[in-house]
Motif scaffolding. Structure first.
Motif, PDB file in Angstrom:
ATOM      1  N   GLN A 272      -7.281  -9.781  -9.027  1.00  0.00           N
ATOM      2  CA  GLN A 272      -6.091 -10.576  -9.333  1.00  0.00           C
ATOM      3  C   GLN A 272      -5.345  -9.874 -10.470  1.00  0.00           C
ATOM      4  O   GLN A 272      -5.805  -9.845 -11.604  1.00  0.00           O
ATOM      5  N   LEU A 273      -4.189  -9.293 -10.157  1.00  0.00           N
ATOM      6  CA  LEU A 273      -3.467  -8.461 -11.123  1.00  0.00           C
ATOM      7  C   LEU A 273      -2.018  -8.906 -11.285  1.00  0.00           C
ATOM      8  O   LEU A 273      -1.163  -8.116 -11.712  1.00  0.00           O
ATOM      9  N   GLN A 274      -1.735 -10.164 -10.965  1.00  0.00           N
ATOM     10  CA  GLN A 274      -0.373 -10.642 -11.050  1.00  0.00           C
ATOM     11  C   GLN A 274       0.181 -10.496 -12.476  1.00  0.00           C
ATOM     12  O   GLN A 274      -0.462 -10.895 -13.444  1.00  0.00           O
ATOM     13  N   GLY A 275       1.357  -9.890 -12.575  1.00  0.00           N
ATOM     14  CA  GLY A 275       2.038  -9.804 -13.864  1.00  0.00           C
ATOM     15  C   GLY A 275       1.455  -8.781 -14.828  1.00  0.00           C
ATOM     16  O   GLY A 275       1.867  -8.728 -15.995  1.00  0.00           O
ATOM     17  N   VAL A 276       0.525  -7.947 -14.406  1.00  0.00           N
ATOM     18  CA  VAL A 276      -0.040  -6.936 -15.307  1.00  0.00           C
ATOM     19  C   VAL A 276       1.006  -5.875 -15.620  1.00  0.00           C
ATOM     20  O   VAL A 276       1.796  -5.477 -14.764  1.00  0.00           O
ATOM     21  N   ILE A 277       1.025  -5.398 -16.855  1.00  0.00           N
ATOM     22  CA  ILE A 277       1.950  -4.338 -17.267  1.00  0.00           C
ATOM     23  C   ILE A 277       1.220  -3.001 -17.222  1.00  0.00           C
ATOM     24  O   ILE A 277       0.321  -2.737 -18.032  1.00  0.00           O
ATOM     25  N   PHE A 278       1.595  -2.163 -16.254  1.00  0.00           N
ATOM     26  CA  PHE A 278       1.029  -0.820 -16.117  1.00  0.00           C
ATOM     27  C   PHE A 278       2.071   0.248 -16.474  1.00  0.00           C
ATOM     28  O   PHE A 278       1.951   1.393 -16.051  1.00  0.00           O
ATOM     29  N   THR A 279       3.074  -0.115 -17.233  1.00  0.00           N
ATOM     30  CA  THR A 279       4.150   0.825 -17.561  1.00  0.00           C
ATOM     31  C   THR A 279       3.577   2.116 -18.150  1.00  0.00           C
ATOM     32  O   THR A 279       2.755   2.077 -19.070  1.00  0.00           O
ATOM     33  N   GLU A 280       3.987   3.257 -17.565  1.00  0.00           N
ATOM     34  CA  GLU A 280       3.601   4.595 -18.024  1.00  0.00           C
ATOM     35  C   GLU A 280       2.078   4.820 -18.007  1.00  0.00           C
ATOM     36  O   GLU A 280       1.573   5.733 -18.665  1.00  0.00           O
ATOM     37  N   ALA A 281       1.364   4.024 -17.245  1.00  0.00           N
ATOM     38  CA  ALA A 281      -0.083   4.209 -17.134  1.00  0.00           C
ATOM     39  C   ALA A 281      -0.404   5.339 -16.152  1.00  0.00           C
ATOM     40  O   ALA A 281       0.402   5.684 -15.284  1.00  0.00           O
ATOM     41  N   SER A 282      -1.583   5.942 -16.309  1.00  0.00           N
ATOM     42  CA  SER A 282      -2.061   6.963 -15.383  1.00  0.00           C
ATOM     43  C   SER A 282      -3.034   6.310 -14.410  1.00  0.00           C
ATOM     44  O   SER A 282      -4.135   5.920 -14.802  1.00  0.00           O
ATOM     45  N   LEU A 283      -2.614   6.197 -13.154  1.00  0.00           N
ATOM     46  CA  LEU A 283      -3.404   5.489 -12.143  1.00  0.00           C
ATOM     47  C   LEU A 283      -3.555   6.329 -10.879  1.00  0.00           C
ATOM     48  O   LEU A 283      -3.703   5.773  -9.783  1.00  0.00           O
ATOM     49  N   SER A 284      -3.521   7.639 -11.006  1.00  0.00           N
ATOM     50  CA  SER A 284      -3.634   8.478  -9.812  1.00  0.00           C
ATOM     51  C   SER A 284      -4.971   8.244  -9.128  1.00  0.00           C
ATOM     52  O   SER A 284      -6.012   8.109  -9.776  1.00  0.00           O
ATOM     53  N   GLN A 285      -4.933   8.139  -7.788  1.00  0.00           N
ATOM     54  CA  GLN A 285      -6.101   7.917  -6.932  1.00  0.00           C
ATOM     55  C   GLN A 285      -6.827   6.610  -7.236  1.00  0.00           C
ATOM     56  O   GLN A 285      -8.002   6.453  -6.895  1.00  0.00           O
ATOM     57  N   ALA A 286      -6.152   5.671  -7.883  1.00  0.00           N
ATOM     58  CA  ALA A 286      -6.746   4.340  -8.075  1.00  0.00           C
ATOM     59  C   ALA A 286      -6.779   3.612  -6.735  1.00  0.00           C
ATOM     60  O   ALA A 286      -6.028   3.932  -5.815  1.00  0.00           O
ATOM     61  N   ASN A 287      -7.643   2.622  -6.625  1.00  0.00           N
ATOM     62  CA  ASN A 287      -7.830   1.888  -5.376  1.00  0.00           C
ATOM     63  C   ASN A 287      -7.532   0.406  -5.614  1.00  0.00           C
ATOM     64  O   ASN A 287      -8.289  -0.288  -6.293  1.00  0.00           O
ATOM     65  N   PHE A 288      -6.400  -0.064  -5.053  1.00  0.00           N
ATOM     66  CA  PHE A 288      -5.996  -1.460  -5.200  1.00  0.00           C
ATOM     67  C   PHE A 288      -6.157  -2.238  -3.891  1.00  0.00           C
ATOM     68  O   PHE A 288      -5.501  -3.262  -3.709  1.00  0.00           O
ATOM     69  N   TYR A 289      -7.009  -1.784  -2.995  1.00  0.00           N
ATOM     70  CA  TYR A 289      -7.115  -2.398  -1.670  1.00  0.00           C
ATOM     71  C   TYR A 289      -7.262  -3.922  -1.762  1.00  0.00           C
ATOM     72  O   TYR A 289      -8.143  -4.455  -2.424  1.00  0.00           O
ATOM     73  N   GLY A 290      -6.375  -4.641  -1.058  1.00  0.00           N
ATOM     74  CA  GLY A 290      -6.468  -6.090  -0.966  1.00  0.00           C
ATOM     75  C   GLY A 290      -6.148  -6.851  -2.237  1.00  0.00           C
ATOM     76  O   GLY A 290      -6.304  -8.071  -2.289  1.00  0.00           O
ATOM     77  N   ALA A 291      -5.669  -6.162  -3.278  1.00  0.00           N
ATOM     78  CA  ALA A 291      -5.408  -6.829  -4.562  1.00  0.00           C
ATOM     79  C   ALA A 291      -4.067  -7.579  -4.538  1.00  0.00           C
ATOM     80  O   ALA A 291      -3.179  -7.270  -3.746  1.00  0.00           O
ATOM     81  N   ASP A 292      -3.949  -8.572  -5.427  1.00  0.00           N
ATOM     82  CA  ASP A 292      -2.679  -9.272  -5.608  1.00  0.00           C
ATOM     83  C   ASP A 292      -1.960  -8.651  -6.805  1.00  0.00           C
ATOM     84  O   ASP A 292      -2.380  -8.817  -7.951  1.00  0.00           O
ATOM     85  N   LEU A 293      -0.875  -7.924  -6.526  1.00  0.00           N
ATOM     86  CA  LEU A 293      -0.121  -7.202  -7.551  1.00  0.00           C
ATOM     87  C   LEU A 293       1.297  -7.731  -7.668  1.00  0.00           C
ATOM     88  O   LEU A 293       2.198  -7.019  -8.119  1.00  0.00           O
ATOM     89  N   SER A 294       1.504  -8.975  -7.267  1.00  0.00           N
ATOM     90  CA  SER A 294       2.849  -9.537  -7.345  1.00  0.00           C
ATOM     91  C   SER A 294       3.318  -9.592  -8.791  1.00  0.00           C
ATOM     92  O   SER A 294       2.538  -9.850  -9.713  1.00  0.00           O
ATOM     93  N   ASN A 295       4.596  -9.252  -8.991  1.00  0.00           N
ATOM     94  CA  ASN A 295       5.236  -9.278 -10.320  1.00  0.00           C
ATOM     95  C   ASN A 295       4.601  -8.294 -11.313  1.00  0.00           C
ATOM     96  O   ASN A 295       4.711  -8.457 -12.526  1.00  0.00           O
ATOM     97  N   THR A 296       3.929  -7.278 -10.798  1.00  0.00           N
ATOM     98  CA  THR A 296       3.298  -6.276 -11.665  1.00  0.00           C
ATOM     99  C   THR A 296       4.288  -5.167 -12.006  1.00  0.00           C
ATOM    100  O   THR A 296       5.098  -4.763 -11.165  1.00  0.00           O
ATOM    101  N   ASN A 297       4.220  -4.660 -13.231  1.00  0.00           N
ATOM    102  CA  ASN A 297       5.164  -3.636 -13.699  1.00  0.00           C
ATOM    103  C   ASN A 297       4.497  -2.265 -13.701  1.00  0.00           C
ATOM    104  O   ASN A 297       3.632  -1.987 -14.529  1.00  0.00           O
TER     105      ASN A 297
END
Length: 511
Positions: A408-433
């Motif tokens: 559950q990642l709704q509304g998380v701020i990932f601005t300028e984060a390094s997320l290469s090859q991350a796995n978000f399968y099936g996650a809720d990322l609504s309203n995420t930055n």
């Protein structure tokens, strides 16, 4: 630099220039069957070796897997017997057609050695996955079983016993995160078993019969049956939840049972299933995969659903969902479809309970904040599957290759984060930055990305298969080589500065 690799096991200098046809060291042919060239060794053992190879007869020299099998045969008669058995078993494997089993593309004998040419699967095996990301929890193990058991059921329906199921022989395919069953022991073990009977050799001194710790007693005695694979699958489960090979656990001297339960967070119901899979007496073990699947589906709502974090840093408290908190009545009241898998029913019912606001039976989970999350990351934790991380500020975080499956990642701020090859399968990322984040080759399959912000993000090679992109903002984002279709882009926001999968900026073509 690509090289030609000599497959002669006695060669002292196997690396050759890619243009050579004969090994500079031993003189062996470098082109197998006038078609295949080995370029890298993947591994070797007493019975043979595995290489990455190229098919020189196809445009582009596509990659393949070359498996070299060396039969244990001391004379011409035994060798002829081995060749006949090899061809028979290889033909059986050639009939197998399943999307989670690599295709057998070719087979042949050359210089008293046998070769299987198989499809190359890009992915990491589960042994390495556990070593790099930590052991599985209950839900992760159930997902594993629900993905792997249909493959095994299909295999047995084709009258094939795998004979070497273990974490190193199960890959998680990179493109879709599906499990792939590789490296069949069927050919080598069947050949050696028959040779042993013919030549009168003993099984434990000369012939390969599987992997110690994963092979059951009857297989060690060269009498494998279908439930031998179920035993090996149970042993694999033990590794996934403990990180230890089954052969490293003590055995109860009275019952013969493997003493693996200590320091695990698996419910009693699922533990009993694994114990039955590991029964030494074949009469007490599940006889078929259908029996195992039925047992798994009968008890999904009776487990404790422990939510402990692997490698939990101090200060983070784990809370449990007990069998009393979550009953079969919850599943009935949620009006779930009977066609859903046990884990899907479980997850949907949990989500409904979370949304219900029932104070008397409130579902609790780990409480994360920015400090505890970053502490966990700094301590080496990579897997945050199923966790509730809503609203965290993770701006600029170094989170490459982290796993957030079903989180559950709704509304998380990932601005300028390094997320290469991350796995978000099936996650809720609504309203995420995700603005200006590095998301190269990140996996977003089946995620909810409604109203998410990707402005200026690097999404080269990202995978949005079946993701919800309604109102997602890709203005200024780089989507080159990303897996995203026209319909998804029509539901999102793009502009003149968006780089599309084909490398163009023709944003008006989307509409």
């Amino acid at each position: 630099m690509i090289i030609s690799y000599c497959v002669n096991p006695d060669c002292s200098e196997p690396k050759n220039h890619p243009k050579l046809k004969k090994c500079h060291s031993c003189g062996s042919n470098l082109i197998l069957n006038n078609r295949y060239r080995a370029i890298k060794m993947l591994g070797k053992g007493g019975f043979g070796a595995t290489f990455v190879g190229v098919d020189l007869t196809v445009v582009g020299d596509p990659l393949c897997v070359i498996k070299q099998l060396r039969p244990i045969a001391d004379d011409a008669q035994a060798l002829n017997t081995a060749i006949s058995l090899f061809e028979r078993e290889a033909k059986t494997l050639g009939k197998i057609n399943h999307p989670q089993i690599p295709k057998l593309m070719d087979y042949f004998a050359d210089n008293d050695r046998f070769y299987l040419i198989q499809e190359l699967v890009n992915g990491q095996n589960l042994q390495r996955e556990v070593k790099s990301q930590g052991v599985y929890g209950e839900l992760a193990l159930r997902r594993f079983l629900e993905d792997i058991t249909p493959i095994l059921k299909y295999l047995h329906s084709e009258r094939v016993i795998h004979r070497d199921i273990k974490p190193a022989n199960i890959l998680r395919r990179k493109k879709d995160q599906k499990l792939v069953l590789i490296d069949f022991g069927a050919v080598k073990d069947q050949v050696n078993t028959q040779l042993a009977k013919t030549m009168g050799q003993t099984a434990l001194t000369k012939f390969s019969v599987g992997t110690m710790g994963y092979a059951p007693p009857e297989q060690l005695a060269m009498r494998p049956i279908y439930s031998s694979d179920i035993f090996a699958l149970g042993a694999t489960c033990v590794y996934l939840i403990t990180g230890k090979s089954p052969k490293n656990f003590a055995i109860d001297p009275d019952t013969g049972k493997l003493l693996w339960h200590e320091n695990t967070n698996i419910s009693g119901a699922l533990s009993k299933v694994i114990d039955k899979m590991l029964a030494h007496d074949t009469k007490e073990r599940y006889k078929t995969v259908d029996e195992l699947i039925e047992a798994l589906n009968l008890q999904p709502f009776q487990q404790s659903l422990s939510q402990n974090i692997n490698n939990t840093p101090s200060g983070i408290q784990s809370k449990h969902i007990s069998a009393e908190d979550f009953t079969m009545a919850d599943a009935t009241n949620s009006q779930l479809s009977n066609t859903l898998s046990a884990t899907e029913r479980l997850e949907k019912a949990i989500q409904e309970r979370r949304k219900s606001g029932n104070k008397q039976n409130k579902l609790t989970s780990i409480k994360w904040n920015q400090d505890t999350f970053l502490t966990a990351v700094n301590n080496g934790k990579k897997d945050f599957s199923d966790q509730n991380l809503q609203g965290l500020n993770l701006e600029g975080g170094k989170l490459n290759k982290c796993i957030f499956r079903y989180a559950q990642l709704q509304g998380v701020i990932f601005t300028e984060a390094s997320l290469s090859q991350a796995n978000f399968y099936g996650a809720d990322l609504s309203n995420t930055n995700f603005s200006n984040a590095n998301l190269m080759q990140t996996y977003f399959s089946k995620t909810n990305l409604e109203n998410s912000d990707f402005r200026g993000a690097n999404l080269v090679g990202a995978d949005f298969t079946n993701a919800n992109l309604i109102n997602a903002n890709f203005c200024g984002a780089n989507l080159k080589n990303a897996k995203v279709n026209q319909q998804q882009l029509k539901s999102a926001k793009v502009n003149w500065s968006t780089v599309f999968p084909d490398g163009s900026r023709h944003w008006w073509k989307v509409f």
